[in-house]
Motif scaffolding. Structure first.
Motif, mmCIF file in Angstrom:
data_model
loop_
_atom_site.group_PDB
_atom_site.id
_atom_site.type_symbol
_atom_site.label_atom_id
_atom_site.label_comp_id
_atom_site.label_asym_id
_atom_site.label_seq_id
_atom_site.Cartn_x
_atom_site.Cartn_y
_atom_site.Cartn_z
ATOM 1 N N VAL A 8 -22.196 44.373 20.073
ATOM 2 C CA VAL A 8 -23.135 45.451 20.254
ATOM 3 C C VAL A 8 -23.156 45.409 21.678
ATOM 4 O O VAL A 8 -23.577 44.983 22.521
ATOM 5 C CB VAL A 8 -24.460 44.805 19.554
ATOM 6 C CG1 VAL A 8 -25.416 45.745 19.511
ATOM 7 C CG2 VAL A 8 -24.218 44.198 18.173
ATOM 8 N N LEU A 9 -23.344 47.030 22.002
ATOM 9 C CA LEU A 9 -23.416 47.558 23.154
ATOM 10 C C LEU A 9 -24.971 47.900 23.470
ATOM 11 O O LEU A 9 -25.366 48.643 22.576
ATOM 12 C CB LEU A 9 -22.500 48.733 23.434
ATOM 13 C CG LEU A 9 -22.672 49.420 25.074
ATOM 14 C CD1 LEU A 9 -22.540 48.379 26.049
ATOM 15 C CD2 LEU A 9 -21.652 50.654 25.075
ATOM 16 N N ALA A 10 -25.600 47.218 24.335
ATOM 17 C CA ALA A 10 -27.012 47.620 24.620
ATOM 18 C C ALA A 10 -26.979 48.530 25.841
ATOM 19 O O ALA A 10 -26.670 47.809 27.029
ATOM 20 C CB ALA A 10 -27.907 46.281 24.823
ATOM 21 N N GLU A 34 -18.714 37.190 13.843
ATOM 22 C CA GLU A 34 -19.454 36.829 14.990
ATOM 23 C C GLU A 34 -19.928 37.922 15.750
ATOM 24 O O GLU A 34 -19.138 38.769 16.251
ATOM 25 C CB GLU A 34 -18.291 36.172 15.748
ATOM 26 C CG GLU A 34 -18.631 35.755 17.196
ATOM 27 C CD GLU A 34 -17.450 35.164 17.991
ATOM 28 O OE1 GLU A 34 -17.788 34.540 19.047
ATOM 29 O OE2 GLU A 34 -16.262 35.647 17.761
ATOM 30 N N VAL A 35 -21.311 38.011 16.200
ATOM 31 C CA VAL A 35 -21.853 39.042 16.392
ATOM 32 C C VAL A 35 -22.030 38.753 18.046
ATOM 33 O O VAL A 35 -22.929 37.637 18.301
ATOM 34 C CB VAL A 35 -23.294 39.435 15.960
ATOM 35 C CG1 VAL A 35 -23.908 40.645 16.584
ATOM 36 C CG2 VAL A 35 -22.866 39.745 14.373
ATOM 37 N N LEU A 36 -21.829 39.516 19.147
ATOM 38 C CA LEU A 36 -21.958 39.133 20.499
ATOM 39 C C LEU A 36 -22.627 40.570 20.947
ATOM 40 O O LEU A 36 -22.531 41.568 20.435
ATOM 41 C CB LEU A 36 -20.812 38.893 21.150
ATOM 42 C CG LEU A 36 -19.817 38.227 20.678
ATOM 43 C CD1 LEU A 36 -18.507 38.028 21.482
ATOM 44 C CD2 LEU A 36 -20.163 36.738 20.461
ATOM 45 N N THR A 37 -23.476 40.472 22.038
ATOM 46 C CA THR A 37 -24.317 41.415 22.532
ATOM 47 C C THR A 37 -23.786 41.605 23.971
ATOM 48 O O THR A 37 -23.677 40.689 24.933
ATOM 49 C CB THR A 37 -25.829 41.271 22.252
ATOM 50 O OG1 THR A 37 -26.034 41.014 21.070
ATOM 51 C CG2 THR A 37 -26.364 42.762 22.946
ATOM 52 N N CYS A 38 -23.347 42.800 24.475
ATOM 53 C CA CYS A 38 -23.166 42.996 25.939
ATOM 54 C C CYS A 38 -24.062 44.242 26.613
ATOM 55 O O CYS A 38 -24.388 45.121 25.990
ATOM 56 C CB CYS A 38 -21.563 43.315 25.886
ATOM 57 S SG CYS A 38 -20.977 44.774 25.275
ATOM 58 N N SER A 39 -23.789 44.350 27.845
ATOM 59 C CA SER A 39 -24.260 45.770 28.748
ATOM 60 C C SER A 39 -23.135 46.145 29.368
ATOM 61 O O SER A 39 -22.018 45.449 29.400
ATOM 62 C CB SER A 39 -25.587 45.382 29.305
ATOM 63 O OG SER A 39 -24.965 44.345 30.327
ATOM 64 N N VAL A 40 -23.317 47.196 30.033
ATOM 65 C CA VAL A 40 -22.402 47.920 30.730
ATOM 66 C C VAL A 40 -21.774 47.246 31.985
ATOM 67 O O VAL A 40 -21.073 47.207 32.563
ATOM 68 C CB VAL A 40 -22.383 49.293 31.070
ATOM 69 C CG1 VAL A 40 -22.760 50.189 29.803
ATOM 70 C CG2 VAL A 40 -23.917 49.556 31.888
ATOM 71 N N PRO A 59 -19.065 43.892 29.922
ATOM 72 C CA PRO A 59 -18.456 45.079 28.819
ATOM 73 C C PRO A 59 -16.945 44.575 28.478
ATOM 74 O O PRO A 59 -16.421 45.133 27.457
ATOM 75 C CB PRO A 59 -18.364 46.129 29.876
ATOM 76 C CG PRO A 59 -18.653 45.846 31.155
ATOM 77 C CD PRO A 59 -19.554 44.663 31.150
ATOM 78 N N GLU A 60 -16.573 43.356 29.184
ATOM 79 C CA GLU A 60 -15.252 43.034 28.893
ATOM 80 C C GLU A 60 -15.082 42.430 27.361
ATOM 81 O O GLU A 60 -14.074 42.368 26.540
ATOM 82 C CB GLU A 60 -14.851 41.935 29.840
ATOM 83 C CG GLU A 60 -14.490 42.341 31.117
ATOM 84 C CD GLU A 60 -13.445 43.328 31.266
ATOM 85 O OE1 GLU A 60 -12.516 43.242 30.592
ATOM 86 O OE2 GLU A 60 -13.516 44.175 32.375
ATOM 87 N N ALA A 61 -16.248 42.282 26.823
ATOM 88 C CA ALA A 61 -16.322 41.643 25.564
ATOM 89 C C ALA A 61 -16.058 42.798 24.438
ATOM 90 O O ALA A 61 -15.422 42.559 23.392
ATOM 91 C CB ALA A 61 -17.630 41.146 24.879
ATOM 92 N N LEU A 62 -16.121 44.217 24.814
ATOM 93 C CA LEU A 62 -15.758 45.189 24.110
ATOM 94 C C LEU A 62 -14.405 45.301 23.734
ATOM 95 O O LEU A 62 -13.635 45.728 22.686
ATOM 96 C CB LEU A 62 -16.173 46.405 24.532
ATOM 97 C CG LEU A 62 -17.806 46.735 24.739
ATOM 98 C CD1 LEU A 62 -17.863 48.040 25.636
ATOM 99 C CD2 LEU A 62 -18.176 46.868 23.524
ATOM 100 N N ALA A 89 -16.937 51.269 29.996
ATOM 101 C CA ALA A 89 -17.144 50.401 28.878
ATOM 102 C C ALA A 89 -16.406 50.844 27.771
ATOM 103 O O ALA A 89 -15.892 50.053 27.271
ATOM 104 C CB ALA A 89 -18.506 50.252 28.646
ATOM 105 N N LEU A 90 -16.705 52.085 27.131
ATOM 106 C CA LEU A 90 -16.153 52.443 25.911
ATOM 107 C C LEU A 90 -14.583 52.524 26.187
ATOM 108 O O LEU A 90 -13.996 52.328 25.101
ATOM 109 C CB LEU A 90 -16.578 53.959 25.842
ATOM 110 C CG LEU A 90 -18.116 54.132 25.463
ATOM 111 C CD1 LEU A 90 -18.367 55.592 25.238
ATOM 112 C CD2 LEU A 90 -18.393 53.256 24.224
ATOM 113 N N ALA A 91 -14.059 52.663 27.322
ATOM 114 C CA ALA A 91 -12.486 52.702 27.562
ATOM 115 C C ALA A 91 -12.011 51.398 27.250
ATOM 116 O O ALA A 91 -10.684 51.311 27.087
ATOM 117 C CB ALA A 91 -12.305 53.264 28.863
ATOM 118 N N LEU A 92 -12.759 50.432 27.103
ATOM 119 C CA LEU A 92 -12.370 48.895 27.069
ATOM 120 C C LEU A 92 -12.213 48.817 25.558
ATOM 121 O O LEU A 92 -11.394 47.856 25.240
ATOM 122 C CB LEU A 92 -13.172 47.829 27.523
ATOM 123 C CG LEU A 92 -13.415 47.814 28.984
ATOM 124 C CD1 LEU A 92 -14.449 46.945 29.650
ATOM 125 C CD2 LEU A 92 -12.237 47.439 29.825
#
Length: 314
Positions: A8-10, A34-40, A59-62, A89-92
């Motif tokens: 999830v991107l916050a 498995e739910v992870l939360t990341c920021s940019v 953002p590497e989690a993306l 971030a989206l490009a990852l």
């Protein structure tokens, strides 16, 4: 059993309630996600409330996600272009990854050009703004969510619950999705095509509700129910019943019956070995051909293809 990773991107200005929906709903699915939360940038994000949120991932989690969820932000943070750090971030995200937006999260995807030529939805209050900013997106502002694989977009607030339950149902079947709904004490199924905004969801004081008749009809889906029979059970005129039904449900009685029959048919396709014709009879469609037509209109697949999908999942 392999767990699907959902990231999830916050973003700054995020709504805390919607940010927590994927973790709460998908986290109740018997360990399937498995739910992870990341920021940019891996740093805390500001919310629309009087507190910030510290996230555990950058953002590497993306790049490791099977599904990405874009959480919504307050309208004041929306723009027709995304910042360089959001684009990076989206490009990852790996090609082919399933990407879901909740509410105004669709603005982020549209601004990045990811929804061009696709059908999508967002919160009805910002629909006009979305159309002006992103004319290349086929926006449907009336529905709860749109599944245009691999992109799924949903409307405001509670429709984030609906789309997460849709993911569980699509991945693992109705039985698990219904179990998750019971655990989280939420409605187990609201069709994506249901209206976002119902003008009068609660009957006027002293007015009779159609709820008892809906429950009566659900126990008789195998019967050819007519508007006259429904209104007679509710002890209303057909005109009054149809108007009040639409006010409470957001659908006409006929469309609601078809929706419920399709839901019941999907459950039987997933959980039984009944033939298509037998299922059609049990849910109130006159023929197997009628079931095929309505199922294809609802989810775009044949009964046989739908059943194969869940046999493989089992």
């Amino acid at each position: 059993m392999r767990r699907e990773r959902v990231v999830v991107l916050a973003l700054d200005g995020v709504y805390p309630f919607e940010l927590g929906i994927p973790s709460r709903i998908l986290g109740a699915a018997d360990g399937r996600y498995e739910v992870l939360t990341c920021s940019v940038d891996g740093r805390p994000v500001r919310t629309d409330a009087d507190f910030g949120i510290t996230v555990e991932h950058d953002p590497e989690a993306l790049a490791t996600a099977d599904t990405v969820v874009i959480a919504p932000v307050v309208p004041s943070h929306l723009a027709d272009e995304v910042s360089d750090d959001v684009l990076a971030a989206l490009a990852l995200i790996r090609p082919g990854t399933r990407i879901v937006s909740i509410c105004t999260g669709a603005f982020v995807l549209a601004a990045a050009g990811l929804l061009d030529g696709r059908r999508a939805t967002t919160h009805w209050q910002v629909a006009d703004r979305f159309r002006r900013m992103f004319p290349r997106v086929d926006l449907d502002p009336d529905v709860l969510f749109v599944d245009d694989h691999p992109f799924l977009t949903s409307a405001g607030a509670a429709s984030g619950v609906d789309i997460c339950l849709h993911l569980v149902r699509k991945d693992h079947g109705s039985r698990l999705a219904n179990s998750v709904a019971r655990r989280c004490v939420v409605p187990p199924f609201r069709d994506g095509g249901q209206l976002q905004y119902i003008e009068q969801p609660v009957p006027e004081q002293g007015a009779a509700s159609t709820a008892a008749t809906r429950a009566w009809a659900l126990a008789r889906l195998d019967e050819p129910l007519t508007l006259a029979e429904l209104s007679g059970h509710a002890r209303m005129s057909q005109r009054t019943f149809a108007r009040r039904f639409h006010d409470e449900v957001g659908l006409s009685p006929g469309r609601w019956l078809i929706q419920q029959r399709v839901v019941r048919a999907r459950h039987l396709l997933e959980s039984s070995d009944l033939t298509v014709d037998q299922i059609a009879g049990r849910v109130g469609f006159a023929t197997g051909a009628s079931l095929r037509q309505h199922l294809n209109a609802a989810i775009g697949v044949s009964p046989q293809a739908y059943r194969r999908t869940f046999q493989i999942a089992r």
